[in-house]
Scaffold this active site. Structure first.
Site, PDB file in Angstrom:
ATOM      1  N   ALA A 151     -13.169 -38.301  -0.046  1.00 17.69           N
ATOM      2  CA  ALA A 151     -13.467 -38.419  -1.477  1.00 17.69           C
ATOM      3  C   ALA A 151     -14.743 -37.624  -1.763  1.00 17.69           C
ATOM      4  O   ALA A 151     -15.385 -37.100  -0.854  1.00 17.69           O
ATOM      5  CB  ALA A 151     -13.650 -39.890  -1.857  1.00 17.69           C
ATOM      6  N   ASN A 153     -17.647 -38.699  -3.261  1.00 11.34           N
ATOM      7  CA  ASN A 153     -18.927 -39.378  -3.508  1.00 11.34           C
ATOM      8  C   ASN A 153     -19.918 -39.269  -2.347  1.00 11.34           C
ATOM      9  O   ASN A 153     -21.118 -39.234  -2.566  1.00 11.34           O
ATOM     10  CB  ASN A 153     -18.702 -40.838  -3.912  1.00 11.34           C
ATOM     11  CG  ASN A 153     -17.920 -41.616  -2.881  1.00 11.34           C
ATOM     12  OD1 ASN A 153     -17.292 -41.044  -2.000  1.00 11.34           O
ATOM     13  ND2 ASN A 153     -17.965 -42.915  -2.986  1.00 11.34           N
ATOM     14  N   GLU A 179     -11.787 -31.435  -3.412  1.00 15.06           N
ATOM     15  CA  GLU A 179     -12.071 -30.091  -3.965  1.00 15.06           C
ATOM     16  C   GLU A 179     -13.263 -30.143  -4.925  1.00 15.06           C
ATOM     17  O   GLU A 179     -13.855 -29.127  -5.237  1.00 15.06           O
ATOM     18  CB  GLU A 179     -10.822 -29.488  -4.616  1.00 15.06           C
ATOM     19  CG  GLU A 179     -10.644 -29.751  -6.101  1.00 15.06           C
ATOM     20  CD  GLU A 179     -10.147 -31.162  -6.375  1.00 15.06           C
ATOM     21  OE1 GLU A 179      -9.775 -31.861  -5.409  1.00 15.06           O
ATOM     22  OE2 GLU A 179     -10.130 -31.562  -7.547  1.00 15.06           O
ATOM     23  N   GLY A 252     -10.294 -48.077  -2.706  1.00 15.84           N
ATOM     24  CA  GLY A 252     -11.192 -48.521  -3.769  1.00 15.84           C
ATOM     25  C   GLY A 252     -11.490 -50.006  -3.755  1.00 15.84           C
ATOM     26  O   GLY A 252     -11.044 -50.740  -2.870  1.00 15.84           O
ATOM     27  N   CYS A 284     -17.673 -46.937  -3.488  1.00 15.53           N
ATOM     28  CA  CYS A 284     -16.438 -47.729  -3.430  1.00 15.53           C
ATOM     29  C   CYS A 284     -16.700 -49.225  -3.286  1.00 15.53           C
ATOM     30  O   CYS A 284     -15.951 -50.042  -3.791  1.00 15.53           O
ATOM     31  CB  CYS A 284     -15.589 -47.249  -2.278  1.00 15.53           C
ATOM     32  SG  CYS A 284     -16.522 -47.171  -0.752  1.00 15.53           S
TER      33      CYS A 284
HETATM   34  P1  NDP Z   1      -8.573 -39.528  -4.634  1.00 13.64           P
HETATM   35  O1  NDP Z   1      -7.776 -40.641  -4.100  1.00 13.64           O
HETATM   36  O2  NDP Z   1      -8.152 -38.872  -5.887  1.00 13.64           O
HETATM   37  O3  NDP Z   1      -8.655 -38.361  -3.529  1.00 13.64           O
HETATM   38  C1  NDP Z   1      -9.088 -38.596  -2.223  1.00 13.64           C
HETATM   39  C2  NDP Z   1      -8.736 -37.391  -1.369  1.00 13.64           C
HETATM   40  O4  NDP Z   1      -7.328 -37.349  -1.150  1.00 13.64           O
HETATM   41  C3  NDP Z   1      -9.090 -36.063  -2.005  1.00 13.64           C
HETATM   42  O5  NDP Z   1      -9.530 -35.175  -1.005  1.00 13.64           O
HETATM   43  C4  NDP Z   1      -7.770 -35.639  -2.597  1.00 13.64           C
HETATM   44  O6  NDP Z   1      -7.689 -34.257  -2.813  1.00 13.64           O
HETATM   45  C5  NDP Z   1      -6.810 -36.084  -1.539  1.00 13.64           C
HETATM   46  N1  NDP Z   1      -5.432 -36.263  -1.976  1.00 13.64           N
HETATM   47  C6  NDP Z   1      -4.962 -36.465  -3.238  1.00 13.64           C
HETATM   48  N2  NDP Z   1      -3.615 -36.618  -3.229  1.00 13.64           N
HETATM   49  C7  NDP Z   1      -3.226 -36.516  -1.947  1.00 13.64           C
HETATM   50  C8  NDP Z   1      -1.950 -36.604  -1.274  1.00 13.64           C
HETATM   51  N3  NDP Z   1      -0.822 -36.838  -1.933  1.00 13.64           N
HETATM   52  N4  NDP Z   1      -1.937 -36.448   0.067  1.00 13.64           N
HETATM   53  C9  NDP Z   1      -3.065 -36.233   0.763  1.00 13.64           C
HETATM   54  N5  NDP Z   1      -4.291 -36.132   0.189  1.00 13.64           N
HETATM   55  C10 NDP Z   1      -4.365 -36.267  -1.148  1.00 13.64           C
HETATM   56  O7  NDP Z   1     -10.046 -40.096  -4.720  1.00 13.64           O
HETATM   57  P2  NDP Z   1     -11.342 -39.409  -5.303  1.00 13.64           P
HETATM   58  O8  NDP Z   1     -11.672 -38.164  -4.572  1.00 13.64           O
HETATM   59  O9  NDP Z   1     -11.193 -39.390  -6.776  1.00 13.64           O
HETATM   60  O10 NDP Z   1     -12.448 -40.492  -4.857  1.00 13.64           O
HETATM   61  C11 NDP Z   1     -12.670 -41.660  -5.534  1.00 13.64           C
HETATM   62  C12 NDP Z   1     -11.945 -42.826  -4.899  1.00 13.64           C
HETATM   63  O11 NDP Z   1     -12.274 -42.959  -3.535  1.00 13.64           O
HETATM   64  C13 NDP Z   1     -12.318 -44.118  -5.549  1.00 13.64           C
HETATM   65  O12 NDP Z   1     -11.170 -44.829  -5.959  1.00 13.64           O
HETATM   66  C14 NDP Z   1     -13.038 -44.907  -4.480  1.00 13.64           C
HETATM   67  O13 NDP Z   1     -12.862 -46.268  -4.558  1.00 13.64           O
HETATM   68  C15 NDP Z   1     -12.520 -44.321  -3.225  1.00 13.64           C
HETATM   69  N6  NDP Z   1     -13.535 -44.409  -2.194  1.00 13.64           N
HETATM   70  C16 NDP Z   1     -13.381 -45.325  -1.191  1.00 13.64           C
HETATM   71  C17 NDP Z   1     -14.331 -45.470  -0.223  1.00 13.64           C
HETATM   72  C18 NDP Z   1     -14.161 -46.439   0.905  1.00 13.64           C
HETATM   73  O14 NDP Z   1     -14.770 -46.270   1.924  1.00 13.64           O
HETATM   74  N7  NDP Z   1     -13.332 -47.440   0.788  1.00 13.64           N
HETATM   75  C19 NDP Z   1     -15.543 -44.655  -0.220  1.00 13.64           C
HETATM   76  C20 NDP Z   1     -15.594 -43.712  -1.291  1.00 13.64           C
HETATM   77  C21 NDP Z   1     -14.611 -43.597  -2.231  1.00 13.64           C
HETATM   78  P3  NDP Z   1      -8.113 -33.700  -4.260  1.00 13.64           P
HETATM   79  O15 NDP Z   1      -9.416 -34.311  -4.585  1.00 13.64           O
HETATM   80  O16 NDP Z   1      -8.196 -32.266  -4.023  1.00 13.64           O
HETATM   81  O17 NDP Z   1      -7.011 -34.137  -5.184  1.00 13.64           O
END
Ligand code: NDP
Length: 484
Positions: A151, A153, A179, A252, A284
């Site tokens: 992600a 953050n 990205e 999340g 998160c």
């Molecule tokens: P996303 O779920 O949108 O994306 C996470 C990653 O997965 C990105 O690199 C994304 O690429 C990639 N991705 C998206 N679709 C697919 C797919 N179908 N197959 C494989 N990879 C894919 O999360 P965010 O980046 O928006 O981050 C925020 C979220 O992360 C929040 O909901 C938060 O709760 C969670 N989070 C959880 C943590 C934890 O430790 N539990 C810590 C930090 C964040 P791209 O961005 O290029 O679409």
């Protein structure tokens, strides 16, 4: 451009470019300016990265744990030496204040490299004596090629939290950052090579979700570790299941923080601030549902507002600034949308609630009081600086309400009653719990969620079990008895 990397990807020990990939613009969230231009991985780049990781794995696993560990620890030392420069990069990638990035990003990544580097030499199987002289021994083996998907953050931290245990166990990795924040993982890859990691052991490729998806479904991949949202987690878990791959899902949350009327109010307010506004709320494990016992509600809100007035909002490169922009325009609009929903559904706005009029994607630290359990802001993850304060009267009531969520990442309680604190924690349906503090995640402690917040644990010795598997060897010291 000052932060433009030499190329978009880092494969087989070097920077690699393929300009046929879709454009990725890296934006400094504090100003909106483009600070680097990269390309998403093409199928050829994905292929190159997976081949590189696959080819490197056997030799890497064949090194002694001591040798692998030494490389990880050297990488940790380099990260610490370069902490300031890496923090400047992280601040530009994410918008987080330099005050935060210098203490919570490269340093946390370095902790993981150091910790798992230290563990690498002691990763062993066991000897299990059986009757009649027979025995079993187990061999702890690497899984193979692991994919890490991050992600936006905590880009450096996530790249290391996944890479360090994977490499310590003898796996190789292909890591795909979000990205939105593609820059820091490239530095982690560079540093690992500088520390002595053989080429191909840790590769970074950029891309949107489709690149992540093509990595997850590739038969060469043995394990996928994702940090992301629940909807993405569902997709990735399903795709991994198809190939029977190991998974770690860090997803999340909508975590509860309970403040009893016997708590130290200053500490509780500090916990609520850390658990809602650090990284502009983009954490998160944040405790975004703050349940405050009726008798201290007004005192808590008053002190919270007084303390929030001291947040220094502004240029994240200014060392005095303690509250920066959100990571992107999109994320800002999501947070502003939830703020509007909070107002529309009748929550009482007691602090903030607006976009800040300046360049970049700044949203005021925002506090809603009189929030009820069914309001959207109390049910959905916002991932922005929006705190919901809910009131409760009894322990039984608050326990049920705190657990009434599909998420189960973290939970916290502030009270000076020792037995109540442990009773509450025992009742929490969450993977990571806090008593009289909030949001600390030291590498020594397991971190992860239950329910929809995830599967598996990062950090601590437990992470080793998620990046290795046991081979069982039965040794007979006797003749083989057969029925015929
Ligand atoms: P996303 O779920 O949108 O994306 C996470 C990653 O997965 C990105 O690199 C994304 O690429 C990639 N991705 C998206 N679709 C697919 C797919 N179908 N197959 C494989 N990879 C894919 O999360 P965010 O980046 O928006 O981050 C925020 C979220 O992360 C929040 O909901 C938060 O709760 C969670 N989070 C959880 C943590 C934890 O430790 N539990 C810590 C930090 C964040 P791209 O961005 O290029 O679409």
């Amino acid at each position: 451009m000052k932060f433009q990397p030499r190329a978009s990807h880092f494969i087989d020990g070097e920077y690699v470019e393929d300009t046929n990939g879709a454009a990725i613009e890296v934006i400094y969230p504090a100003t909106g300016e483009v600070i680097a231009r990269l390309h998403s991985a093409t199928p050829a780049i994905v292929e190159q990265a997976l081949n590189s990781a696959k080819n490197a794995q056997a030799a890497w696993a064949a090194l002694s744990g001591t040798e692998r560990g030494r490389i990880l620890r050297r990488a940790s030392d380099i990260m610490r030496e370069r902490n300031y420069d890496l923090s400047v990069l992280e601040t530009h990638d994410t918008g987080k204040p330099i005050q935060e990035t210098t203490v919570a990003d490269a340093t946390s990544g370095a902790d993981a490299l150091e910790y798992f580097g230290g563990l690498a030499a002691s990763l062993t199987g066991e000897h299990i004596p059986l009757g009649g002289g027979d025995f079993v021994y187990t061999i702890r083996e690497a899984l193979g090629v692991c994919v890490g998907i991050g992600a936006w953050n905590y880009p450096t931290q996530i790249a290391c939290w996944k890479g360090a245990p994977a490499l310590a166990c003898g796996n190789t990795m292909v890591f795909k950052p979000s990205e939105t924040t593609p820059l820091s993982a490239l530095k982690v890859a560079e540093i690992l090579v500088e520390a002595g990691a053989p080429k191909g052991v840790y590769n970074v490729i950029q891309g949107y979700g489709d690149v992540g998806a093509s990595l997850v479904s590739d038969p060469r991949v043995a394990k996928v570790s994702l940090t992301g949202s629940v909807p993405t987690g569902r997709k990735v878990y399903a795709a991994a299941a198809d190939g029977m791959k190991h998974v770690t899902m860090e997803l999340g949350g909508k975590s509860p923080m309970i403040v009893f009327d016997d708590a130290d109010i200053e500490n509780a307010v500090s916990g609520a601030i850390l658990g809602n506004f650090y990284s502009s709320g983009q954490v998160c494990s944040n405790g975004t549902r703050v349940f405050v016992q009726k008798g201290i509600k007004e005192a808590f809100l008053k002190r919270l507002s007084e303390r929030l007035a001291h947040a220094k909002i502004g240029d994240p490169m200014d060392e005095d600034v303690s509250f920066g922009p959100m990571v992107s325009e999109n994320q800002m609009n999501i947070a502003l949308g939830y703020i509007e929903k909070g107002k529309a559904e009748g929550a009482r706005l007691v602090y903030g609630g607006e976009r800040i009029e300046r360049d970049g994607y700044f949203v005021q630290p925002t506090v809603f009081a009189d929030v009820t359990d069914n309001m959207t802001i109390a049910r959905e993850e916002i991932f922005g600086p929006v705190m919901s304060v809910l009131v409760f009267e009894t322990e039984e009531e608050v326990m049920a309400r705190a657990n009434d969520t599909e998420f189960g990442l973290a939970a916290g309680v502030f009270t000076n009653d020792l037995t109540r604190a442990h009773r509450i924690v025992a009742g929490f349906e969450a993977g990571t719990c806090y008593i009289n503090t909030y949001n600390l995640a030291p590498v020594e402690a397991p971190f992860g969620g239950s329910k929809m917040s995830g599967v598996g644990r990062e950090n601590s010795k437990l992470a080793i079990n998620h990046f290795s598997e046991m081979k069982t060897v039965y040794v007979s010291m006797n003749d083989v008895e057969a029925p015929y």
